[in-house]
Design a protein around this motif. Structure first.
Motif, mmCIF file in Angstrom:
data_model
loop_
_atom_site.group_PDB
_atom_site.id
_atom_site.type_symbol
_atom_site.label_atom_id
_atom_site.label_comp_id
_atom_site.label_asym_id
_atom_site.label_seq_id
_atom_site.Cartn_x
_atom_site.Cartn_y
_atom_site.Cartn_z
ATOM 1 N N GLN A 109 8.935 5.521 -2.896
ATOM 2 C CA GLN A 109 7.712 5.134 -3.750
ATOM 3 C C GLN A 109 8.079 3.775 -4.324
ATOM 4 O O GLN A 109 7.294 2.668 -4.373
ATOM 5 N N THR A 115 7.706 0.271 -2.502
ATOM 6 C CA THR A 115 6.692 -0.505 -2.253
ATOM 7 C C THR A 115 6.527 -1.475 -3.307
ATOM 8 O O THR A 115 5.224 -1.948 -3.305
ATOM 9 N N ASP A 118 0.861 -1.321 0.055
ATOM 10 C CA ASP A 118 0.061 -0.090 -0.039
ATOM 11 C C ASP A 118 0.879 1.287 -0.010
ATOM 12 O O ASP A 118 1.659 1.546 0.970
ATOM 13 N N ASP A 119 0.845 2.052 -1.037
ATOM 14 C CA ASP A 119 1.689 3.226 -1.503
ATOM 15 C C ASP A 119 1.068 4.353 -1.277
ATOM 16 O O ASP A 119 1.436 5.601 -1.628
ATOM 17 N N ARG A 120 -0.267 4.524 -0.440
ATOM 18 C CA ARG A 120 -0.672 5.912 -0.475
ATOM 19 C C ARG A 120 0.276 6.830 0.253
ATOM 20 O O ARG A 120 0.109 7.966 -0.273
ATOM 21 N N ALA A 121 0.641 6.334 1.349
ATOM 22 C CA ALA A 121 1.571 7.323 2.054
ATOM 23 C C ALA A 121 2.864 7.871 1.168
ATOM 24 O O ALA A 121 3.147 9.180 1.243
ATOM 25 N N GLN A 171 2.881 7.849 -2.134
ATOM 26 C CA GLN A 171 2.368 8.776 -3.132
ATOM 27 C C GLN A 171 2.230 10.274 -2.624
ATOM 28 O O GLN A 171 2.517 11.110 -3.325
ATOM 29 N N ALA A 172 1.877 10.103 -1.430
ATOM 30 C CA ALA A 172 1.550 11.605 -0.787
ATOM 31 C C ALA A 172 3.090 12.529 -0.619
ATOM 32 O O ALA A 172 3.106 13.615 -0.947
#
Length: 372
Positions: A175, A178, A101-104, A106-107
């Motif tokens: 990134q 991940t 999970d790469d949402r953090a 990506q932010a």
């Protein structure tokens, strides 16, 4: 009337005679069948045992290991969003195998990009201010201190832009952490996590290996290390074939394991010998030495003559069976080291004994030694 008396008497007894004849014939036939000779048993080739001069050596169990094998671990924390392969799948170099999970991250990348844009704008403004101040100073409208201040602000803006770009690179690298990619063409040996599980930095997720090259790994007891180093020939028995091959190259770990007191030997197989082999399979490694200077006589039996049933090892020995000739009897033996195609017998046989070369056929009813 009296001359007719014999006729009726004969007609009364006549049916009994054919019946008796049939019964007698049946009994005779049964007697002939019982007395028939049994069918001869199989003829089994035998060999006479004698002492042979053998070399000093040792044989150990080892296992196959891929030379290029890696455990892919997570470099970023987060839930495993997807796991696109399973054990046994073939992979290509660079193929994405798992995504965390790469949402953090990506932010973080977005924030770094915004920081670069802001630094670029400040740099452009500082550059323009410096150029205007320089022109005004050339015309004598402002003091030298104002020019020095504008130059310092311009250099600070340049440093800020460099820092923002470094932050962007760092965010991009994070990134990339991940995504787990295959380091080479090969196979997935095992998966250590499932989709949805929490991944932590350093936690293994996949094991990937390349099918070639492959090697045999054996742990030689430290007490046998000198014998292994002085061996004239080292051979590896390939699993499933029984074929003994010579490794293409050998190497040892220059230290003994402090717990097991063994030294690791790595025997690299040639491409042709390693074709079709997979890591983890058990192999036998034989270190063959020169003939012993003394007491080199051993009683050796062909490996094909041994019959193994669980923990029992035996051979069929030729014995006399009274008037019926010769036959076979199963005898338990204790074996030692292997010497080529033969196995040393430590107990159970003596020189001059004849053993069957085909123990399966020798165990059949009526089996007899084949005539030479």
């Amino acid at each position: 009337m009296p001359d007719r008396l014999p006729f009726p008497r004969c007609s009364h007894l006549s049916p009994i005679r054919p019946l008796a004849a049939l019964l007698l014939a049946g009994l005779l036939g049964a007697g002939v069948a019982v007395a028939a000779e049994p069918a001869p048993g199989p003829q089994v080739p035998v060999v006479s045992l004698g002492s042979q001069t053998v070399g000093e050596g040792a044989e150990f169990d080892g296992s196959l290991q891929a030379v290029r094998q890696s455990v892919l671990s997570a470099q970023a924390s987060g839930r495993i969003a997807s796991l696109s392969v399973k054990a046994g799948d073939r992979v290509k170099a660079g193929q994405v195998l798992a995504v965390i999970d790469d949402r953090a991250t990506q932010a973080g990348v977005a924030q770094a990009q915004a920081g670069v844009a802001q630094a670029d704008a400040q740099l452009a403004n500082a550059k323009a201010a410096y150029e205007r101040t320089r022109d005004l100073r050339a015309q004598g409208f402002i003091a030298q201190a104002a020019l020095d201040t504008a130059l310092a602000q311009y250099k600070a803006a340049q440093a800020g832009t460099a820092a923002a770009r470094a932050g962007q690179t760092q965010a991009s690298v994070a990134q990339g952490f991940t995504r787990l990619t295959a380091p080479w063409d090969g196979w997935v040996l095992a998966t250590h996590a499932e989709a949805g599980a929490l991944a932590m930095p350093g936690a293994p997720i996949l094991t990937v290996y390349a099918p070639q090259p492959i090697r045999a790994v054996v742990h030689v007891p430290a007490s046998q290390q000198a014998l292994a180093q002085s061996a004239k020939k080292i051979e590896v028995q390939l699993p499933g074939t029984g074929k003994w091959v010579v490794p293409a190259s050998t190497s040892t770990v220059p230290a003994a394991d402090p717990v097991s007191q063994t030294v690791e030997w790595r025997l690299n197989l040639s491409e042709s010998d390693g074709a079709g082999q997979v890591p983890g399979r058990q192999v036998k490694v034989r270190f063959a030495g020169a003939p012993a200077a003394s007491d080199g006589q051993r009683l050796v039996v062909p490996a094909s003559a041994l019959l193994r049933r669980g923990e029992l090892t035996g051979v069929y020995v030729v014995i006399a069976k009274g008037d019926s000739g010769k036959g076979f009897a199963l005898r338990a033996v204790r074996t030692g080291a292997s010497h080529g195609d033969g196995v040393e017998v430590l107990a159970g046989l003596k020189a001059g004994d004849q053993v069957a070369l085909d123990p399966v056929r020798a165990g059949l009813s009526g089996a007899q030694p084949a005539a030479k």
